[in-house]
Design an enzyme around this catalytic site. Structure first.
Site, PDB file in Angstrom:
ATOM      1  N   THR A 258     -23.490  62.802 -43.742  1.00  0.00           N
ATOM      2  CA  THR A 258     -24.064  62.769 -45.089  1.00  0.00           C
ATOM      3  C   THR A 258     -24.477  64.180 -45.523  1.00  0.00           C
ATOM      4  OG1 THR A 258     -24.847  60.524 -44.713  1.00  0.00           O
ATOM      5  CG2 THR A 258     -25.916  61.758 -46.496  1.00  0.00           C
TER       6      THR A 258
ATOM      7  N   ASN B  71     -13.652  54.216 -44.189  1.00  0.00           N
ATOM      8  CA  ASN B  71     -14.528  53.536 -43.236  1.00  0.00           C
ATOM      9  C   ASN B  71     -14.376  52.017 -43.247  1.00  0.00           C
ATOM     10  OD1 ASN B  71     -15.710  54.679 -45.731  1.00  0.00           O
ATOM     11  ND2 ASN B  71     -17.366  53.241 -45.343  1.00  0.00           N
TER      12      ASN B  71
ATOM     13  N   SER C 122     -18.826  63.865 -38.000  1.00  0.00           N
ATOM     14  CA  SER C 122     -20.096  63.285 -37.560  1.00  0.00           C
ATOM     15  C   SER C 122     -19.949  62.769 -36.134  1.00  0.00           C
ATOM     16  CB  SER C 122     -20.471  62.134 -38.499  1.00  0.00           C
ATOM     17  OG  SER C 122     -21.622  61.483 -38.034  1.00  0.00           O
TER      18      SER C 122
ATOM     19  N   HIS D  64     -21.715  60.353 -34.354  1.00  0.00           N
ATOM     20  CA  HIS D  64     -21.953  58.978 -33.886  1.00  0.00           C
ATOM     21  C   HIS D  64     -20.786  58.029 -34.134  1.00  0.00           C
ATOM     22  CE1 HIS D  64     -23.388  56.819 -37.704  1.00  0.00           C
ATOM     23  NE2 HIS D  64     -23.370  58.068 -38.103  1.00  0.00           N
TER      24      HIS D  64
ATOM     25  N   THR E  90     -33.908  74.975 -36.975  1.00  0.00           N
ATOM     26  CA  THR E  90     -33.608  75.090 -35.545  1.00  0.00           C
ATOM     27  C   THR E  90     -32.556  74.052 -35.158  1.00  0.00           C
ATOM     28  OG1 THR E  90     -35.837  75.892 -35.149  1.00  0.00           O
ATOM     29  CG2 THR E  90     -34.624  75.056 -33.229  1.00  0.00           C
TER      30      THR E  90
ATOM     31  N   CYS F 225     -22.821  50.695 -44.169  1.00  0.00           N
ATOM     32  CA  CYS F 225     -23.241  51.884 -43.436  1.00  0.00           C
ATOM     33  C   CYS F 225     -24.751  52.007 -43.410  1.00  0.00           C
ATOM     34  CB  CYS F 225     -22.613  53.139 -44.008  1.00  0.00           C
ATOM     35  SG  CYS F 225     -21.111  53.573 -43.126  1.00  0.00           S
TER      36      CYS F 225
HETATM   37  N1  PLP Z   1     -18.585  59.467 -44.365  1.00  0.00           N
HETATM   38  C1  PLP Z   1     -17.997  58.373 -43.868  1.00  0.00           C
HETATM   39  C2  PLP Z   1     -16.564  58.093 -44.173  1.00  0.00           C
HETATM   40  C3  PLP Z   1     -18.723  57.487 -43.071  1.00  0.00           C
HETATM   41  O1  PLP Z   1     -18.144  56.392 -42.594  1.00  0.00           O
HETATM   42  C4  PLP Z   1     -20.072  57.765 -42.801  1.00  0.00           C
HETATM   43  C5  PLP Z   1     -20.847  56.801 -42.008  1.00  0.00           C
HETATM   44  O2  PLP Z   1     -21.945  56.447 -42.190  1.00  0.00           O
HETATM   45  C6  PLP Z   1     -20.652  58.954 -43.336  1.00  0.00           C
HETATM   46  C7  PLP Z   1     -19.859  59.769 -44.104  1.00  0.00           C
HETATM   47  C8  PLP Z   1     -22.074  59.322 -43.096  1.00  0.00           C
HETATM   48  O3  PLP Z   1     -22.207  59.985 -41.853  1.00  0.00           O
HETATM   49  P1  PLP Z   1     -23.651  60.053 -41.142  1.00  0.00           P
HETATM   50  O4  PLP Z   1     -24.017  58.664 -40.787  1.00  0.00           O
HETATM   51  O5  PLP Z   1     -23.421  60.942 -39.940  1.00  0.00           O
HETATM   52  O6  PLP Z   1     -24.575  60.682 -42.122  1.00  0.00           O
END
Ligand code: PLP
Length: 377
Positions: free
Chosen positions: A69, A146, A194, A196, A232, A316
């Site tokens: 994000t 996603n 990202s 996770h 940091t 999400c």
């Molecule tokens: N972009 C996509 C395509 C995602 O699936 C997600 C998942 O939440 C994000 C951005 C956001 O990433 P994060 O959860 O690391 O902020």
């Protein structure tokens, strides 16, 4: 619990956990000049090297952020602040971290159409680019979706934008570690990743930026990350991110995950369900499907009771089940979009998981909609 929600968050890989525990022991400020600080710095720079090499980039062009994000926000706000007369081009299937910036009213933005196959409509993009006069196009186009897993023709879209003197950002959060990603081949200026989604920890991500690409830092302070992103560094997160990436064998893992997904979809084949993007280039582990009238929300709860973790909607953010804007934009009618379920497999999924999921889903669907399954004994 059989976990089939890797696109939301993949379980932490043991390799990442192990490295993170060591990094916790090594906690020191990576900017400190003493030995402990220098050790922490070495961990960060080694991780930067690992992660940048995965996307065919130079390590000095990768900047750590708090996740996908933030990397998306940094790319969009940061680049748009620097361009002359910028116009943000986007599609409705983007993750809210991108789409909500486009629809915020803060920037001049134009929506590009989506084909019924769920891909950016390149002829509409060309038309919009052709209509521009004295404006600088900035396209944000995700590499893989996603919800459906559909892979976008980023390289082709980038070529068109480049021909009009514009810049391109790709949100590759769902793509990295699942399909080959190379910033040179994609011909983009900014790329988001990202941890996770690949079995690394939550709260850590990165923005790659082509050397010389314009960007106004959004967070100022101690000058970390070459002043592109002060604060940091998250030593433990960064160490876990690269350890997760190193644990992926791109030669075998995506294929293995793909066969789990295919087993799952084979189980659905004879049933009255719609599988979105079935014939499209898709992420290996993602399946998004719907049985009209069987609400996504109801399915998620029924599957949870049966011991399976799955998602509906874009899912999400916690507990929010929203109709998929992306599916509706593909021309899927509201009813069907409301019935969409997303299943996403990953590194620890097995074909037995896939078979058990089909079996349990069918049981739940028959209970909820017996009339639809009369001829599917
Ligand atoms: N972009 C996509 C395509 C995602 O699936 C997600 C998942 O939440 C994000 C951005 C956001 O990433 P994060 O959860 O690391 O902020």
């Amino acid at each position: 619990m059989i976990y089939c929600d890797y696109n939301a968050t993949a379980p932490l890989r043991p390799e990442a956990r192990e490295v993170m525990l060591l990094a916790m022991e090594a906690q020191a400020n990576p900017s400190s000049v003493h030995g402990a600080g220098r050790s922490a710095r070495r961990i960060i720079e080694r991780s930067r090297q690992t992660l940048s090499s995965v996307i065919g980039a130079r390590s000095e062009d990768l900047y750590f952020t708090s996740g996908g994000t933030e990397a998306n926000a940094l790319a969009l706000h940061g680049a748009l602040a620097k361009l002359d007369n910028p116009v943000l081009l986007y599609c409705d299937f983007e993750h809210p971290a991108v789409r909500d910036i486009a629809v915020s009213g803060r920037y001049t933005a134009r929506k590009i159409k989506i084909t019924p196959e769920g891909r950016i409509d390149l002829s509409d993009l060309e038309r919009v680019l052709g209509d521009m006069d004295g404006e600088t196009p900035f396209l944000t186009l995700m590499l893989a979706n996603n919800e459906t897993g559909i892979i976008q023709p980023v390289e082709d879209a980038a070529r068109l934008v480049r021909n009009h003197g514009g810049l391109v950002h790709t949100d590759a959060v769902q793509a990295v570690g699942k399909i080959p990603v190379n910033v040179g081949l994609l011909s983009v200026d900014y790329l988001t990743m990202s941890a996770h989604k690949i079995g690394g920890p939550q709260g850590i991500g990165a923005l790659w930026m082509r050397a010389g690409a314009p960007l106004l830092p959004q967070q100022i302070g101690g000058g970390q990350e070459k002043s592109i992103r002060s604060g940091t560094e998250n030593l433990v997160g960064i160490a876990g991110f690269s350890a997760a990436m190193e644990a992926i064998d791109m030669a075998s893992e995506p294929r293995k995950i793909g066969s789990v997904r295919n087993r799952f979809e084979m189980g659905l084949a004879a049933l009255p369900v719609t599988i979105f993007g079935r014939d499209q280039d898709r992420l290996p582990g993602t399946s998004c499907f719907a049985l009209e009238g069987f609400k996504g929300e109801t399915q998620v709860m029924a599957m949870d009771l049966a011991g399976f973790a799955v998602s509906s909607g874009s899912a999400c953010s916690s507990g929010k089940v929203k109709k998929s804007v992306g599916l509706v934009a593909m021309g899927v009618d509201d009813n069907l979009a409301n019935s969409a379920l997303r299943v996403s497999f990953g590194y620890d999924s097995t074909e037995e998981d896939a078979s058990a999921l089909v079996e349990n889903w069918l049981r739940a669907a028959k209970r909820a909609h017996p009339e639809k399954f009369k001829e599917y004994a």
